[in-house]
Design an enzyme around this catalytic site. Structure first.
Site, PDB file in Angstrom:
ATOM      1  CG  LEU A  30       1.805  -0.473   5.676  1.00 40.57           C
ATOM      2  CD1 LEU A  30       1.419  -0.152   7.106  1.00 40.57           C
ATOM      3  CD2 LEU A  30       0.568  -0.542   4.793  1.00 40.57           C
ATOM      4  CD  GLU A  31       6.504   4.666  -1.220  1.00 38.38           C
ATOM      5  OE1 GLU A  31       6.747   5.766  -1.745  1.00 38.38           O
ATOM      6  OE2 GLU A  31       6.579   3.587  -1.841  1.00 38.38           O
ATOM      7  CG  LEU A  32       2.331   4.384   5.538  1.00 40.81           C
ATOM      8  CD1 LEU A  32       2.037   4.047   6.977  1.00 40.81           C
ATOM      9  CD2 LEU A  32       1.132   4.119   4.655  1.00 40.81           C
ATOM     10  N   GLY A  85       0.199   5.378   0.374  1.00 41.27           N
ATOM     11  CA  GLY A  85      -0.836   6.366   0.655  1.00 41.27           C
ATOM     12  C   GLY A  85      -0.613   7.034   1.992  1.00 41.27           C
ATOM     13  CG  PHE A 133      -1.664   1.280   1.465  1.00 44.39           C
ATOM     14  CD1 PHE A 133      -2.866   1.496   0.819  1.00 44.39           C
ATOM     15  CD2 PHE A 133      -1.184   2.245   2.326  1.00 44.39           C
ATOM     16  CE1 PHE A 133      -3.588   2.673   1.027  1.00 44.39           C
ATOM     17  CE2 PHE A 133      -1.894   3.429   2.542  1.00 44.39           C
ATOM     18  CZ  PHE A 133      -3.096   3.647   1.892  1.00 44.39           C
TER      19      PHE A 133
END
EC number: 1.2.1.3
Length: 470
Positions: free
Chosen positions: A231-233, A210, A208
């Site tokens: 997760l790349e946040l 976002g 993901f």
């Protein structure tokens, strides 16, 4: 809540895409088909997989103009910059192909007489990739290429803001010869449906890109199913400008880092700390640099700054600016006629936010502690290295951080103390394909890019094989 996919142009606020989203029942069938396709795809050779990806990249290159125009229409980036993202995507994908064999190779065990022992990296199975709208080509390829080359099938959910990108990528890979159902695209606008989809048993891994809030929600949805989540946040990325720099050069770089893509990047410069000896000169240099920026219609080749993604984004950015001004910040934005867009019929209806420079800021202000995700550049005076490092680390985020100095030795010493996954000297806002892209704190979990970028799309399997005749 409706699962309708309705994409609104950030330039005009007109509907440009409208169709029902994928239902849970449809997603269940997609997952079953993905599982079946995986069983065949996993047995294909790495060379065959790479050749298909290479053909897909060639098709992308031949359609550069059309893909660029579609991107500008859907998410509002000025057309002059869109081709660069697509070309960079190609370079990134080629690097990931170059390192695939080594990244996926077996890990030998300790020699033992009569045994063959090793650890193999094997594909996890159907992978769910949830993409983002701000850099759809770059962020998607960072997960899609390793997932496919490792032997996984992929279910891709593009952002509802860039649905045409997802459709086009499926067409391109199909034209390149990717077998049926190895890549499938689903459109989901309802987050409750998304929560259910990522729990489907056939889906073995989730990637993901976002917001931090979105990543937390997705991780909670998958928590009971023990499946890996990458997760790349978000970020609240900081820069420190020491007193020994070329002020004009650093100002040009940091303005670009703060304003490019209307500040809508996880690694945009969101706070700048400047040594008090050059603070006034730096602010002046920033103002001079911003006078050359043009806010306007993103389809105009002369435009450097387009709209932000939505009316809600306009409100969020405005709330951060107002909070800072209410707490004593000074609006130091330079006069620039193009920043006054409300009188222009071509831009009046769009989500246009002019770049903003804030001075006299401090850490009681939201823009210094939260992700603004807009073209806002707060500049804070500091009196030395230790104060700068403490303030840079005073954040829930840890994606990138940069130090600007001519003293490379001292700069590297400061990097060692910074709490971020990627740290720079005299550079910012730049993921490098050969280095791990990973967030600390609330900025992410796992890794994309570099050799470790394959880790999220493989699982380890240990082999102990004794020769029966030994």
């Amino acid at each position: 809540m409706s699962n309708q996919i309705r994409t609104i142009s950030p330039s005009t606020n007109e509907v440009i895409f409208d169709q029902p989203g994928t239902s849970l029942e449809e997603a269940l069938q997609v997952a079953a088909d993905s599982k079946e396709a995986f069983e065949s795809w996993r047995t294909s050779s790495l060379d065959d997989r790479k050749s298909i990806v290479k053909r897909a990249l060639d098709i992308v290159a031949k359609n550069l103009d059309g893909l660029s125009t579609d991107l500008t229409t859907q998410m509002g980036r000025p057309i002059r910059y869109c081709a660069a993202e697509i070309k960079t995507m190609g370079l990134r994908a080629e690097y990931l192909m170059d390192i695939a064999e080594e990244s996926l190779s077996d890990l030998p065990g300790r020699p033992e007489a009569g045994f063959r022992r090793m650890v193999k990296r094997v594909p996890v199975g159907p992978v769910f990739i949830a993409g983002t709208w701000n850099y759809p080509f770059l962020t998607t390829i960072s997960a899609l290429v390793p997932a496919l080359l490792a032997g996984n099938s992929v279910i891709f959910r593009p952002s509802p803001q860039t649905p045409l990108f997802g459709n086009r990528m499926l067409e391109i890979f199909t034209e390149a010869g990717l077998p049926s159902n190895v890549l499938q695209v689903i459109h989901i606008g309802n987050l409750d449906v998304l929560d259910q989809v990522v729990q489907i048993p056939q889906i073995q891994s989730v990637s993901f890109t976002g917001s931090t809030a979105g990543g937390i929600r997705l991780r909670e949805a998958t928590a009971r199913h023990i499946k890996p989540v990458n997760l790349e946040l978000g970020g609240n990325d900081a820069a420190y400008v020491r007193e020994d720099v070329d002020v004009k050069n650093v100002a040009e770089n940091l303005v670009d880092g703060a304003v490019f893509n209307s500040g809508q990047s996880c690694c945009s410069i969101e706070r700048v700390y400047v040594h008090e000896k050059i603070y006034d000169a730096f602010v002046t240099a920033v103002q001079e640099e911003l006078k050359s920026y043009k806010l306007g219609d993103p389809h105009d080749q002369s435009t450097t700054t387009g709209p932000v993604i939505s009316a809600q984004a306009v409100k969020n950015i405005g709330a951060h600016v107002k909070d800072a001004l209410d707490k004593g910040a000074i609006d130091s934005t330079p006069e620039n006629a193009s920043f006054q867009v409300t009188s222009n019929p071509q831009t009046r209806k769009g989500n246009f936010v002019a770049p903003v420079v804030l001075t006299n800021v401090n850490h009681t202000m939201r823009t210094m502690k939260e992700e603004t995700f807009g073209p806002v550049m707060p500049i804070m005076k500091v009196f030395g290295d230790d104060e700068a490092v403490a303030l840079m680390n005073d954040s829930d985020y840890g994606l990138t951080a940069s130090v600007w100095t001519k003293d490379m030795t001292r700069g590297e010493e400061l990097l060692e103390r910074l709490e971020a996954g990627t740290v720079f000297i005299n550079r910012c806002d730049y993921p490098s394909p050969d280095l791990a892209w990973t967030g600390w704190k609330q900025s992410g979990l796992g890794c994309t890019l570099g050799p470790r970028g394959y880790d999220g799309f493989t699982k380890l399997k240990s082999y102990h094989m004794k020769d029966a005749s030994a």
